[in-house]
Structure formats: structure tokens, C-alpha cells
Design an enzyme around this catalytic site. Structure first.
Site, PDB file in Angstrom:
ATOM      1  N   GLU A 119      -6.943   6.486  -3.157  1.00 59.70           N
ATOM      2  CA  GLU A 119      -6.758   6.173  -4.567  1.00 59.70           C
ATOM      3  C   GLU A 119      -7.077   7.416  -5.398  1.00 59.70           C
ATOM      4  O   GLU A 119      -8.112   8.056  -5.191  1.00 59.70           O
ATOM      5  CB  GLU A 119      -7.714   5.031  -4.947  1.00 59.70           C
ATOM      6  CG  GLU A 119      -7.365   4.340  -6.226  1.00 59.70           C
ATOM      7  CD  GLU A 119      -6.400   3.154  -6.030  1.00 59.70           C
ATOM      8  OE1 GLU A 119      -6.033   2.868  -4.862  1.00 59.70           O
ATOM      9  OE2 GLU A 119      -6.022   2.544  -7.029  1.00 59.70           O
ATOM     10  N   ARG A 122      -2.640   4.480  -6.474  1.00 62.48           N
ATOM     11  CA  ARG A 122      -2.577   4.580  -5.020  1.00 62.48           C
ATOM     12  C   ARG A 122      -1.774   5.815  -4.668  1.00 62.48           C
ATOM     13  O   ARG A 122      -0.701   6.056  -5.236  1.00 62.48           O
ATOM     14  CB  ARG A 122      -1.887   3.318  -4.475  1.00 62.48           C
ATOM     15  CG  ARG A 122      -1.688   3.263  -2.982  1.00 62.48           C
ATOM     16  CD  ARG A 122      -2.781   2.471  -2.316  1.00 62.48           C
ATOM     17  NE  ARG A 122      -2.635   2.377  -0.873  1.00 62.48           N
ATOM     18  CZ  ARG A 122      -2.121   1.323  -0.239  1.00 62.48           C
ATOM     19  NH1 ARG A 122      -1.680   0.300  -0.940  1.00 62.48           N
ATOM     20  NH2 ARG A 122      -2.057   1.291   1.073  1.00 62.48           N
ATOM     21  N   LYS A 128     -12.157  -2.217  -4.512  1.00 65.64           N
ATOM     22  CA  LYS A 128     -10.762  -2.009  -4.882  1.00 65.64           C
ATOM     23  C   LYS A 128     -10.765  -1.188  -6.158  1.00 65.64           C
ATOM     24  O   LYS A 128     -11.147  -1.678  -7.219  1.00 65.64           O
ATOM     25  CB  LYS A 128     -10.070  -3.360  -5.110  1.00 65.64           C
ATOM     26  CG  LYS A 128      -8.594  -3.199  -5.374  1.00 65.64           C
ATOM     27  CD  LYS A 128      -7.896  -4.539  -5.541  1.00 65.64           C
ATOM     28  CE  LYS A 128      -6.398  -4.351  -5.693  1.00 65.64           C
ATOM     29  NZ  LYS A 128      -5.996  -3.292  -6.618  1.00 65.64           N
ATOM     30  N   ARG A 165       2.554   5.297  -5.079  1.00 63.65           N
ATOM     31  CA  ARG A 165       3.038   4.098  -4.406  1.00 63.65           C
ATOM     32  C   ARG A 165       4.502   3.824  -4.760  1.00 63.65           C
ATOM     33  O   ARG A 165       5.249   3.255  -3.993  1.00 63.65           O
ATOM     34  CB  ARG A 165       2.147   2.955  -4.863  1.00 63.65           C
ATOM     35  CG  ARG A 165       2.521   1.706  -4.457  1.00 63.65           C
ATOM     36  CD  ARG A 165       2.028   0.918  -3.457  1.00 63.65           C
ATOM     37  NE  ARG A 165       2.096  -0.423  -3.994  1.00 63.65           N
ATOM     38  CZ  ARG A 165       3.230  -1.058  -4.236  1.00 63.65           C
ATOM     39  NH1 ARG A 165       4.378  -0.504  -3.988  1.00 63.65           N
ATOM     40  NH2 ARG A 165       3.201  -2.274  -4.710  1.00 63.65           N
ATOM     41  N   LYS A 217      -6.403  -8.514  -0.801  1.00 61.40           N
ATOM     42  CA  LYS A 217      -7.101  -8.027  -1.994  1.00 61.40           C
ATOM     43  C   LYS A 217      -7.808  -9.203  -2.649  1.00 61.40           C
ATOM     44  O   LYS A 217      -7.264 -10.301  -2.731  1.00 61.40           O
ATOM     45  CB  LYS A 217      -6.173  -7.303  -2.964  1.00 61.40           C
ATOM     46  CG  LYS A 217      -4.906  -8.011  -3.363  1.00 61.40           C
ATOM     47  CD  LYS A 217      -4.088  -7.078  -4.279  1.00 61.40           C
ATOM     48  CE  LYS A 217      -2.691  -7.631  -4.476  1.00 61.40           C
ATOM     49  NZ  LYS A 217      -1.775  -6.680  -5.090  1.00 61.40           N
TER      50      LYS A 217
END
Lengths: 359, 528
Positions: B279, B236, B231, B251, B401
Site C-alpha cells: 500500500e 494499492r 487494512k 490497482r 476484508k
């Protein structure tokens, strides 16, 4: 404030000034036990046990137990007895002069709740008035606030900001009735949270014309009984007891003190909508924090304009500002050219004046 | 305006999602098309630009109400919101009842006022203050005028209500209302109609979002069904290339194409009809740099050469949503990833990487690798079911996540300030300090993490122990100790203590600890 002036004079310790000190000795001092009249040797709303206590009204932050002698208005007496248990209590009607150690004391309606008094204190022509808690709009139950001419006025400041201006009572009452009817139409119970003493009786007055069964929490029931026994005419209510189950409550009005919010007790009224009746509901954040479906800004305290009008009507030369927004409110009064000072008291820790989440 | 104000009232007083959706649905039924478009725009963060500063609003209101400015400030701290403060201060005109205009009239007037002079703006404000009857209407109006309209309705609820109203699939509605559209130009019909000729080539898909993992990994079943990725600690982004034009969306649905010039080559080489999810990470080759470096670029208008060399960005792709112009979100993740891998390999652009999948054979092994997250400049893992489609929005079950435990430090509360919005009139904005010798050094502000009951206790403590009386900030006796959690730590010349922590929040109240027992600045620096 008066008392701190005294200290300065003593420090200087000069005979002439000492004489001045005697001459200017305030009629009411602010002590760690409460408001004290040294000439009359009595306290007003003391928060610690004293010999003689004059009580403005029966809310628990003003009426503390443990003093030897109490003095209050006739309608406050039964409430005080039910709150404090057996105590020696002398009572008085409105406006009757009493002489305590040479000081003349009389009680005058403050309009806050039933029996709530302003205390007028007169000694050698000097007049002080302690407001206790008050509201200027006549609610039809508590007696109309009486403006009194005085030299020094001690005012509360619970809602001492200009954002707090209430709608007229009749229009709040009307919205409350509309809200109840809307819920009944949707087959829901209407729960209203209101302080047991003062607010609850007003909510009853507002909703009685709807002719819908009104159920009350035990705490409100106790106040209701005390007031009814003292001869106050109140609408009929039914007490909620543990024996009552969900099936007892269909399309009903339920009146409970604020503490009932979030308790398991409240679940037996499902489906319901919840209203909070408090001046703090003026601000959205408070409404949202309380998880209320609606808030009615119905208060037993004077709003901003009410406070200013009340102060003006006394023609007082000096204003002491107690519990509430005392720093801001006294600063504003000073800006307006009045002699004003803030006083820290132990009032405002309970009932409506409390600004905590569970208010 | 009345209908919209009622909607706002309903949305803010109910906590039940079904009631919120119903309120929105009822609003869409009665509102005219122009108002519908504006309501959708406002609820999706497309509010009109501010044309009147809050200073001017305050001054005009104080003038109008004949109150000193300092008193208005005190009121604002108690209310927690300037728009509401003004709405409450304006005296009610009970003698004349005005009928307010529809929502779009106010917004369009507001937009037209942006070029007007101060006197014209003031005249309009005062007129509206007098004519709007309820304090809710004045509140909503002030929110619009001050550009501060942020009434929270989750996108999902809005989509549900619109879907019910327009009788169309929620996923379709979600797609319609994302991306770049101008509420003053588009009609309601054009908005809820993706295939119309005016449909925008820049239109992004709604992002698929994950919940934090709640239970043990064993509950997820056979580990062979799952894909694990690092992650990344970046931004994003959805990268779109259609009709020879590239668009990069954040995002928060902000178009950020221009902010990363080093990606221009990628934009050029990417074939048409492609949408990637990934990302944006500051990185040297495929080695990520701390987020704090990327942070220095966010919000800057001009990207200097120094920034480009200190914090160069790369696009770490982890999903592909559209390929050769076809929406492939219903393909399984496995299949999408195969397409993505072959695309990235064939492109061979130095700014585009595949976010690698981590190979592991059983959950226990993955737990071991998870411990190396920080060493790999990652915040933890993303766990995704190999068979999962690309969902719209946040959906439980297939994507999780799994973040690393935060850093924690014990600190003492030294300043408090009243919160805003829901926390108006409560001291909820706190500054915390650690020890440095016999001094206390402030190092972080935190607003979240306490329960309502704890907030009430701290609030009462502050009110009892406040030193100053005016203004918003209270210095409090350093007595209450809290364990603060944060995600990252880096050196900072802008902070007095020399360091800055990322996303600090209150982890728990250490009632068992005394202020003498808090951590030191040296403890904090040891985490660097």
C-alpha cells in the site's frame, strides 16, 4: 393558458375588460377535475367524478370511474364497461355530430388503441380538438389517425423528444418474429410484456402469422374477450390459468402485462427469454433496468416527428401541450414560432406513459 | 463494427455471466486479430485518447439534425449518455445500406485524426453518422470517438472467454493482458505470449483481491490459521524491479512510478527480480496520515516541496510475488512473508515498511483490537489464511476484508439530478444537507445505496416536487430523510460547509424521521 388570463381580468375589475373576458372565454378550461367545456357543461377525461364525462379512450388514466354520464366511441364502450363496471354510457360512431347544450361534439379516430378518439368541439364557429392519446402511424387495428382542422389543439407529449422516432411497424414486427423464432429454435419460451389494452393486440397481430401457440395472461384475456364480443376480429389465444403447469409451455409464445415481470408467476415458463414492448425501450437504460433480454420500441403514442406532423396538419393557431415532456415540447413549439403552452394534467400516470421502473 | 456492436448489445442485455462469456468467445472467433487486440484493449480500459470534445460532438449533431442545442441537452439528460443521444437523434438512412468497416479501422482513423483540423474531424464524423446503419453501431462509434468507452465487462469474464478461445490457462491469460502494452503496436499473438522476446519487463501480476467478510469470525475456523493485518487507507500498489528498472503499478493498472519521488531511493536499492504487493500510504515514519492528504497528491503533474513535506509517502509491503526473478505466488503466505521480512530488513530503506501482522490468540481478542482501527489510521483488518497462495483476482475463502463500521449521519434530500447510464431519466444523483440553525447546508452527494423500488419512489417524489423545469438539477422540497454513511471526514476549504466526507452513500431511507430531526453541522464536525 386561457383560464389564467381570466383571473387577471377579474382582478382588474373593469367593465370593458369584463366584456372582453366573456368574449374570449375559452371553449375548454383546464380545471382541477380535468378538461372542462363551460358552454357545453361537460368534461373530457375527468380524473374526478363529474356529471357528464366524454372519454377519449379506455386506458385507466383517462377513463376514471364515478361520473354520472359517460360518452365515448362505440368500440370503447365494452372496454369501459369491463373496466368501470355498470355505468350509463352513450356511444357514438366516428364523425357523427352531437349537440350538447348548444356545443357540437364529434369523435374522430386518434389511432392510439381500439376505439380511441380525438374530441372535436365546436361552438359559434370556434373549433377545439383534444387529442387524448394518439399515434400517427396506422397500426391496422385502432383506426387511422384523422388530422382535423381547428383553432386550438390540445396535444399529448408522452414521447415529445427528438430521440423518440419509431421504426416502421412492419420492421418492428419482423424483428419480433425473428426473435421469437430464434428462441423457439433454442427450445425456449418467448415471453413478451405488453400492455393488456392496445399493445397486446398489436403484438398478437405481429406474431399470429408464425402459427405458434400463443398463451395470454388473465388481464390480456379479459381485454381479448371484451374486444372479441364487440366484434373485433383477433387471432386465437389460450388463457393461462393456475391449473397450467410448466409442462404446458414448450416453445410457446407468452403474452403478459408489464406487472408480470419479476413475479413468481413467470417462473413456470422457464426456460424463457423476455422481451418488453414499449416506446421507452428506445433508450438502453430502460431496457437494462427492466432486465429484459430484448426491448422492442413499439409504441401506441406518436413519436417526435408524428407529434410535429399532427400539429402542423391541424393548422391550429394555439397549441396546449399536456402529459409527457410538456415543458420541453411546448418550449420547442414556441421556438418554432407557434403559440404553445404547457398544461399539467393527471394523465400519463399509468399504462405506457408511466416512466417508473416497473413500466 | 457490426460484430463488435452486436457484442456490446449482447453484453448489455444479459445479466448471466455464462452468456456474457459466450458472447465474448463468439466475438473472438469471428473477429480479425487487429480487432481482437482492440477489443481486449477497450475492455481493459486502454481506450484511445479523446480527439473530439463532447462540445463539438453536440454542436455538430445539433447542426446536422437541425435542432437547438438546449433540446439536445434535454435529450441527453433523459437518455443519460451523450453517445447514445446522438445515435438516437441522427435520422436513419433507410434508402442506402452501407457495410461498416472492421472495428480497428475506426479506431486507427480516430488516432490519425488527433492531429487533423476541426473540418476534417467533422467531415469524418458526419460521414460515419450517415453510413452506420444501426443505432447500436452509431452508439459504439460515438463512444469510441468521444473517448468515453466504458462498457463494463469484468476482467474475469474477459479472461475466461479468451482462455477458452486461445485454449490457455486463465491465469496465464490474465498475466498476458495486464501491464503496459500498446494496442496499436502489439499483435494478438505477441499479446497472448508472455515469454516472447518482446514481453515487457514492467508486466505486473494480476492483483489478488478480497471480498468483505460476510459471516461471523467463528466460521473461519481456528484463528491460528489466519494472519491479520491492518487494512491501510492508501493506494494499492505493485512494485516491480527487473533489469535495473523499477515500475510502480496502481490497482487500476496505471503506471504511477513517477508520482512518488520519495520512493526513488527504494527503487534504486531494491534488487532485480522482485515484485512486491503493498500500500502506498501518506505517513510520517510508519504512522499513516489521513487519506485526504494523499488525495491532494493524486492527479498532480508536479509534486511541490510543500506536498512532499505535508504528505510524504511510504510503501507498506504485505506480500512478495516474485523473488530473484522467480514467480513465487504458489508459495504459502507464511513462506512469502518470511522472504518479504528478510528482504525488508536487509534493505533497511526508510520508505519501505512491512505492514505488521497483528498478534492475537483468539477471535474475541481480535474483535477488541478491531475497535482501535480508526485510532491506528486503518480502515479495519485484512484476514488472510496463512497457507493461501497469491490468487489471481477476486476469490472467496482465503482472503477477507473486515472494515470498520462507517460514520453515519441523518440528512435531508435537497437537490436531485438525473443519473447516467443505467439510471438515465431517473433522478438518482442526490445532494444532501444537514441543519445549521434554521438553514440547510449541503454537505454530500450520494448516488448509491437505494434499492430499485426505492429509486422509483424517490424519482416519483422528485418529479412531483420539482421546482425548475429545464436543465438537469431539480430543487426539491426538503422532506425525505436519509441516513448517509461515509468512510472519513476532514476539513475542506473547497466545500461550502467547510468539511468533506469520503465515499458517501445512502445507508437507509429514514421514512420514520422528519426533516426537523436531521443531524446538524455541529454533529458532523464533532466527528472530525
Amino acid at each position: 393558458m386561457g383560464i389564467s388570463n381570466v383571473k387577471i381580468y377579474i382582478h382588474i375589475a373593469n367593465n370593458d375588460i369584463y366584456f372582453l373576458f366573456l368574449y374570449h372565454m375559452p371553449l375548454i378550461e383546464f380545471t382541477d377535475k380535468g378538461l372542462y367545456c363551460p358552454q357545453g357543461k361537460f368534461y373530457i377525461d375527468p380524473w374526478r367524478p363529474v356529471d357528464k364525462a366524454i372519454i377519449t379512450h379506455a386506458h385507466s388514466d383517462h377513463a376514471k370511474a364515478g361520473s354520472a354520464h359517460y360518452f365515448c366511441h362505440t368500440l370503447t364502450k365494452p372496454l369501459l364497461l369491463s373496466r368501470l363496471g355498470p355505468h350509463t354510457i352513450q356511444d357514438s360512431a366516428w364523425g357523427v355530430p352531437h349537440h350538447i347544450n348548444g356545443v357540437q361534439v364529434s369523435l374522430h379516430p386518434s389511432g392510439h388503441i381500439i376505439g380511441a378518439a380525438q374530441i372535436r368541439v365546436e361552438y359559434k364557429g370556434e373549433i377545439w380538438v383534444c387529442s387524448g392519446d394518439y399515434k400517427t402511424e396506422n397500426d391496422g387495428i385502432s383506426g387511422a389517425f384523422e388530422p382535423i382542422n381547428c383553432h386550438t389543439f390540445i396535444t399529448e407529449s408522452t414521447f415529445g423528444l427528438p430521440i423518440y422516432n419509431w421504426l416502421p411497424q412492419h420492421s418492428i414486427y419482423e424483428s419480433m418474429r425473428q426473435w421469437v423464432l430464434k428462441n423457439i429454435a433454442q427450445q425456449k419460451n418467448a415471453i413478451l410484456l405488453a400492455y393488456s389494452l392496445g399493445k397486446a393486440q398489436r403484438v398478437l397481430e405481429a406474431l399470429a402469422p408464425l402459427d405458434i401457440p400463443i398463451w395470454v395472461h388473465g388481464a390480456i384475456w379479459n381485454m381479448h374477450e371484451s374486444l372479441s364480443n364487440a366484434g373485433v376480429a383477433l387471432p386465437l389465444v389460450q388463457r393461462i390459468t393456475p391449473e397450467h403447469t410448466k409442462s404446458n409451455f414448450k416453445n410457446a409464445i407468452i403474452l403478459a402485462p408489464p406487472g408480470a415481470d419479476g413475479s413468481s408467476w413467470i417462473k413456470k415458463f422457464t426456460p424463457y427469454q423476455l422481451a418488453v414492448c414499449s416506446g421507452w425501450m428506445q433508450v438502453r437504460a430502460n431496457q437494462r433496468r427492466n432486465n429484459a433480454d430484448i426491448g422492442f420500441a413499439l409504441s401506441d403514442h406518436a413519436d417526435w416527428n408524428g407529434l410535429l406532423q399532427a400539429i402542423k396538419a391541424t393548422s391550429a393557431e394555439k397549441i396546449f401541450v399536456t402529459h409527457g415532456f410538456q415543458a420541453v415540447f411546448s418550449k420547442y413549439l414556441k421556438d418554432q414560432g407557434l403559440e404553445a403552452e404547457e398544461v399539467v394534467t393527471a394523465y400519463g400516470q399509468e399504462e405506457e406513459a408511466s416512466k417508473t421502473i416497473s413500466e | 463494427m457490426k460484430a463488435f456492436a452486436t457484442l456490446i448489445e449482447q453484453l448489455s442485455t444479459t445479466t448471466k455471466t455464462a452468456e456474457k462469456v459466450e458472447a465474448l468467445y463468439q466475438y473472438f472467433k469471428v473477429a480479425n486479430d487487429r480487432d481482437k487486440v482492440w477489443a481486449i484493449a477497450l475492455f481493459t480500459g486502454r481506450r484511445p485518447r479523446r480527439t473530439i470534445s463532447s462540445t463539438l460532438l453536440k454542436t455538430w449533431c445539433a447542426d446536422y439534425c437541425n435542432l437547438p442545442l438546449w433540446l439536445l441537452e434535454e435529450c441527453r439528460h433523459t437518455v443519460g449518455d451523450l453517445s447514445e443521444t446522438i445515435a438516437l437523434l441522427i435520422p436513419v438512412q433507410s434508402d442506402i445500406i452501407y457495410t461498416s468497416s472492421p472495428l480497428h479501422v475506426y479506431i486507427e482513423k480516430l488516432i490519425s485524426l488527433s492531429s487533423a483540423n476541426e473540418a476534417e474531424k467533422k467531415a469524418y464524423m458526419l460521414q460515419c453518422w450517415q453510413q452506420l446503419n444501426s443505432s447500436t453501431e452509431r452508439f459504439v462509434f460515438n463512444k469510441l470517438m468521444s473517448g468515453a468507452f466504458r462498457i463494463g465487462v469484468s476482467q474475469q469474464l474477459l479472461i475466461q472467454a479468451l482462455s477458452k478461445f486461445a485454449q490457455m490457462e486463465a491465469s496465464f491469460i490474465a498475466h498476458c493482458i495486464t501491464g503496459k502494452w500498446d494496442p496499436s503496436l502489439i499483435s494478438f499473438h505477441e499479446l497472448i505470449n508472455v515469454s516472447a522476446p518482446s514481453a515487457d519487463v514492467s508486466k505486473p501480476y494480476p492483483f489478488c483481491l478480497a471480498y468483505p467478510i460476510e459471516s461471523g469470525l467463528d466460521k473461519l475456523g481456528d484463528s491460528a490459521n489466519w494472519l491479520a493485518e491492518w487494512k491501510w487507507d492508501g493506494i494499492r500498489g505493485q512494485l516491480i524491479k527487473r533489469k535495473d528498472t523499477a515500475f510502480l503499478w496502481s490497482r487500476g493498472e496505471e503506471l504511477i512510478t513517477e508520482k512518488f519521488p520519495e520512493l526513488n531511493q527504494l527503487f534504486t536499492y531494491l534488487p532485480n527480480g522482485i515484485v512486491l504487493d503493498g500500500e502506498i500510504v501518506a505517513a510520517i515514519h510508519d504512522k499513516p496520515l489521513p487519506f485526504s492528504l494523499l488525495q491532494t497528491r493524486i492527479g498532480r503533474k508536479h509534486i511541490s516541496k510543500k506536498i512532499l513535506s505535508d504528505a510524504p509517502v511510504r510503501f507498506f509491503a504485505y506480500d512478495i510475488l516474485e523473488y530473484r526473478g522467480e514467480d513465487i505466488r504458489q508459495y504459502s503466505l507464511e513462506n512469502r512473508r518470511k522472504i518479504l521480512e528478510s528482504l525488508v530488513t536487509s534493505l533497511n530503506v526508510h520508505t519501505l515498511f512491512i505492514s505488521p501482522s497483528i498478534s492475537f490468540t483468539h477471535w474475541q481478542e481480535l474483535k477488541q483490537i478491531h475497535l482501535q482501527s480508526r485510532a491506528n489510521s486503518a480502515e479495519g483488518f485484512m484476514l488472510k489464511k496463512k497457507k493461501s497462495p497469491y490468487y489471481m483476482g477476486r476469490k472467496k475463502g482465503d482472503w477477507w476484508k473486515w472494515k470498520v463500521d462507517p460514520y453515519t449521519i441523518d440528512a435531508v434530500l435537497i437537490y436531485a439530478q438525473k443519473g447516467s447510464g443505467r439510471r438515465g431519466n431517473l433522478y438518482t444523483d442526490f445532494t444532501f444537507a444537514v441543519k445549521d440553525g434554521d438553514k440547510l447546508v449541503p454537505f454530500a452527494k450520494a448516488y448509491s445505496g437505494l434499492t430499485n423500488a426505492e429509486i422509483a419512489q424517490v424519482d416519483a417524489f422528485v418529479k412531483r416536487n420539482a421546482v425548475e423545469k429545464f436543465g438537469p438539477v431539480r430543487t426539491v422540497k426538503p422532506e425525505l430523510v436519509f441516513e448517509l454513511a461515509f468512510e472519513g471526514i476532514h476539513l475542506s476549504s473547497r466545500h461550502k460547509c467547510g468539511i468533506a466526507v469520503r465515499f458517501p452513500r445512502i445507508y437507509r431511507w429514514r421514512k420514520d424521521k422528519k426533516p426537523e430531526e436531521i443531524n446538524t453541522l455541529a454533529d458532523l464536525k464533532a466527528l472530525l
